[in-house]
Design a protein around this motif. Sequence first.
Motif, short mmCIF file in Angstrom:
data_model
loop_
_atom_site.label_atom_id
_atom_site.label_comp_id
_atom_site.label_asym_id
_atom_site.label_seq_id
_atom_site.Cartn_x
_atom_site.Cartn_y
_atom_site.Cartn_z
N LEU A 134 33.95 49.42 56.08
CA LEU A 134 35.25 49.56 55.67
C LEU A 134 35.61 48.55 57.14
CD1 LEU A 134 36.60 52.62 55.03
CD2 LEU A 134 37.15 50.56 53.97
N TYR A 135 35.11 48.89 58.80
CA TYR A 135 35.43 48.06 59.71
C TYR A 135 34.79 47.04 59.51
CZ TYR A 135 36.81 52.73 61.42
OH TYR A 135 37.24 53.50 61.81
N ALA A 136 33.57 46.13 58.61
CA ALA A 136 33.93 44.93 58.64
C ALA A 136 34.01 44.22 57.46
CB ALA A 136 31.57 45.28 58.67
N MET A 137 34.70 45.17 56.54
CA MET A 137 35.40 44.51 55.64
C MET A 137 36.05 43.94 55.65
SD MET A 137 35.85 47.62 52.07
CE MET A 137 33.45 48.24 51.83
N ASP A 138 36.95 42.67 54.95
CA ASP A 138 37.83 41.52 55.20
C ASP A 138 39.15 42.44 54.44
OD1 ASP A 138 37.25 40.84 52.78
OD2 ASP A 138 37.00 39.52 52.43
N ASP A 139 40.67 41.49 54.43
CA ASP A 139 41.68 42.24 54.16
C ASP A 139 41.44 42.10 52.24
OD1 ASP A 139 42.46 42.31 56.31
OD2 ASP A 139 43.55 40.30 56.21
N PHE A 140 40.72 41.34 51.86
CA PHE A 140 40.53 41.78 50.32
C PHE A 140 39.83 41.99 49.98
CE2 PHE A 140 38.73 39.73 46.63
CZ PHE A 140 39.31 39.39 45.52
N ALA A 141 38.48 42.08 50.72
CA ALA A 141 38.29 43.75 50.09
C ALA A 141 37.93 45.24 50.36
CB ALA A 141 36.59 43.42 51.00
N LYS A 142 39.12 45.36 50.99
CA LYS A 142 39.69 46.53 51.17
C LYS A 142 40.41 46.68 50.51
CE LYS A 142 40.11 46.09 56.42
NZ LYS A 142 40.17 45.37 57.34
N ARG A 143 41.53 45.43 49.36
CA ARG A 143 42.28 45.44 48.40
C ARG A 143 41.73 46.03 47.80
NH1 ARG A 143 44.48 40.07 49.59
NH2 ARG A 143 45.51 40.20 46.89
N VAL A 144 40.13 45.38 47.62
CA VAL A 144 39.89 45.83 45.72
C VAL A 144 39.60 47.05 46.18
CG1 VAL A 144 37.39 45.42 45.18
CG2 VAL A 144 38.65 43.86 45.66
N LEU A 145 38.97 48.18 47.37
CA LEU A 145 38.46 49.10 46.98
C LEU A 145 39.65 49.69 47.30
CD1 LEU A 145 36.34 50.84 47.86
CD2 LEU A 145 37.21 51.20 50.74
N LEU A 146 40.69 49.37 47.51
CA LEU A 146 41.85 50.50 47.77
C LEU A 146 42.64 50.58 46.23
CD1 LEU A 146 43.52 52.41 49.37
CD2 LEU A 146 45.49 50.96 49.75
N ASP A 147 42.58 49.46 45.34
CA ASP A 147 42.70 49.74 44.07
C ASP A 147 42.20 50.34 42.95
OD1 ASP A 147 44.09 48.18 42.01
OD2 ASP A 147 42.23 47.26 41.78
N ARG A 148 40.53 50.30 43.32
CA ARG A 148 39.88 51.18 42.97
C ARG A 148 39.87 52.84 42.20
NH1 ARG A 148 34.68 47.67 41.93
NH2 ARG A 148 35.96 45.72 41.34
N PHE A 149 40.04 53.24 44.26
CA PHE A 149 40.80 54.74 43.74
C PHE A 149 41.66 55.01 43.05
CE2 PHE A 149 38.36 54.82 48.71
CZ PHE A 149 37.18 55.08 47.41
N THR A 150 42.84 53.85 42.62
CA THR A 150 43.79 54.64 42.70
C THR A 150 43.54 55.79 40.72
OG1 THR A 150 45.10 51.90 42.73
CG2 THR A 150 45.84 53.22 40.67
N GLY A 151 45.25 56.41 40.99
CA GLY A 151 44.54 57.28 40.00
C GLY A 151 44.14 58.44 40.76
N GLN A 152 43.31 58.71 41.85
CA GLN A 152 42.45 59.45 42.20
C GLN A 152 42.83 59.79 43.72
OE1 GLN A 152 39.79 60.38 40.06
NE2 GLN A 152 39.75 58.87 38.83
N PHE A 153 43.73 59.32 43.89
CA PHE A 153 43.94 60.13 45.82
C PHE A 153 44.35 61.27 45.85
CE2 PHE A 153 45.60 54.87 45.38
CZ PHE A 153 44.90 54.93 46.18
N GLU A 154 45.18 62.15 44.66
CA GLU A 154 44.86 63.62 44.77
C GLU A 154 44.02 64.33 44.92
OE1 GLU A 154 48.09 67.01 42.82
OE2 GLU A 154 48.08 65.01 42.27
#
Length: 830
Positions: free
Chosen positions: A152-172
């Motif tokens: 995560l510390y080496a990802m760019d902003d776009f990669a972080k957005r992709v990863l956060l989008d993949r977690f959608t619906g599973q956050f709880e």
Amino acid sequence: MPRPRQRKSTTNRKEEKRLKREQEEKEAAAQLEREKRARERKTRMEWDALPTASGSGAGGRGGIPDPDALPEPDPDTKAYFKRVSEQIDEMTALRQGKRETQWIVNDDGEEVEEELEDERPLLLRSALESLSGHEVALAGDHETSVVLEQMLYAMDDFAKRVLLDRFTGQFERLVKHRHASHVLQTLFELAGETVDRETRGNVAPAPSSAGDAASDLPTMTALLVSVLAELLPTLSALIYDPFASHCVRILLLVFSGVASSSADPKSRSKKSAQFRKGQTASLGKNWLSDDVSFTKDAKGKGKAGSSSSAASQRFATPSEFADALKALYAALDELDTSGVDHAGHALPTAVVAGEGVRRAALHEVAGPVMRILVELEALQPGGWAPGGWADRVLCGLVRQVAEANGSPAAPVPGASNANDELREEYLAGLLRHPASSPTFEMLLKLAPKPVFDALWAAFFVGKAHRLAANAVANFVVAVGVARLDAAQLADLVKELQAIAQERRGEWIDNYRTGVLRALMESATRLGACEGEVSQLLLDTFGLETDEERKLVVPCVLTLNRYIHWKKLASGATPDPTTQGSVLLQTWLRMHAPHNQVVLDSVTALPFDSLLALSRSATSSHILDTLLTSPTVPPRALRAFIMSLLGHYHTLADDRIGSRVAERCFASADVYLKDKMAQSLFEQQNDLQRSAYAHFFARKLELPLWGRRRDDWKAKMARLTQEEKERARAEQQGDDAPAQAAQAAAPAAAAAAEAPQRKKKRERKADEVDEIFASAAAGTTAPAAGSKAKKARTEDEEAERAAKKARKAEKRAREQQQGMDDVLAAIKASV
């Protein structure tokens, strides 16, 4: 009257040992039998124990699958990402602070140096491609979750957005998971910087290889708002979850625009921070960068890692965050409006509002969330408001103070008596509870002056003799003492003087010295009651006469009162304590003559005790403070440095003592430095052979002192003046020139060394070269060239004259030495 306890006979004791041994053998045999049955059940492969889609067995919890369990990662994928982590560490260790190059032959047949391509971006790209579709499983695994944080510390902003989008619906499920919650916590921390860039108009574009689907990817701002919307229904219960609570804290800071760091104690627990220290070195920094300064943030020494204040750094936040923050506060307000606590128990109905908030402030897990809410409220333009988070924790005290000062806050009818009774009961428990005392400390630090005065008068005045002896409350009292004014400090000193000496001595015996240290710091800060505070410490340790006060340093350092010090066996050397060392350092920072008793005690120590003092990691800081504190009189400082003449070679022959010797040399003036060099000139060979003293000898520059003493003095005078100017600039808060000078020093040194390295290859420029150089610059000024030639000639002549003088001096010395040898031989023959 009860009968006296009778001593057991030898037979009875043997019988008890035999029975105990038989019981332990029976328990061990039963444990072996249970393990054997467990192994047999595993080999039967029961169908109802097969893992479900959620990753847990059907009979894991009474035959009901765990709804919050995460799927297990594929073994091959898990092994691949473990190998990725190892490769990251290897590549980072190889390229840390340097570039890898190779020599190749170009098209012209010449050998040129070419920088090798960094393979770390390729490794990250390959790992991100393999990550697709396995994000949830990898985040929930014990080993791969650390690798995912590392990436995560080496990802760019776009990669972080992709990863956060993949977690959608599973956050709880993710925030309540033991391992996935740490991944989300790191992702939320880094998302704050992405939101800051997006708010300023710098939205990360999708790479060309991402395809058309990447254009529909939401921004980080929209993704965080959707995360909060998913967690809002259960937010009042999540703050009590030991894993989800940390994610809620980070979201509070991010939506408020406050920078957070993994080293910040508000965001991570001590256990989590300790675990991260034992992990890979690239965890906590961008391992794609060769800049070693990233390690500062990982260790908590950077700006964002400091825990001084939440306002240390602010991010730009979009307008959507303001509405999201209101919704977040409204969800947390349900702690009071729902009528039940997190365990489902009904809350008592009372006139005083905020029962759920006060329960959360007392809780070990939810307490840090309440502290962040109170701290964020203090950062608002109006500060603490009646009915706000701080007012509810303080049982209406903010409203009561506002009404007393004529504020237009509307009073609550019939709530005054209920407020007072509840406040006295609740805050007394908050003060003494280990999990909630940090909340009281934070309230004392951030409270406005009228609210602080009301708190101090209600809970501390007249109660210091009990609170200062409490194992938890003494830390809270120390925080309050740090905010006292001169009148309040004088009243507190009088109150402590009225306490019996033996009662105060128990503070020392139990290692509870926080109140005494805070007293000295406040007296020094205010310039008031310093004599009374110094006398209070001497009376607490039982040091009355002048002869007894010479033992201030050994008694305070080991936290032994004089009555206990006298009982020690002859030759016994108690270990120094950290609390005692801090007390002596604070005492030395007091203004003269109130710190003279410590200086006299240091002077009275024999050299062996002083040597042991300088070689301890705990007690050597006392000597550092003595040498650097501006409140130490110059005469006492010179006397201390002079007392060590003839012993510096012994002092420097140690890992810690060498630093004390260097500090002595740095604090001395030119006259004392010359005396130190003179005393050490004969031992310079011994200093060079020592593993630690040769660093000290390098600072002294003894060869230069032996050859040209006047030049050595001039150089030391210049260095001393520069050090004073740098210290003055740092005290004034204007350390930019010092930083610029430090940054320019390596470049200047490199520029000075560069001509020396290329001296054999380059020839000296002559007048013709200067004329051509001036013509290339657009100027043809022969007068300038002649002036430069004349100045260069004069410098060369002066250098030749100095060289001849040195040769003549050396020749005269040799002739004199020869004559002395001849005369000695003649006398010996006679």
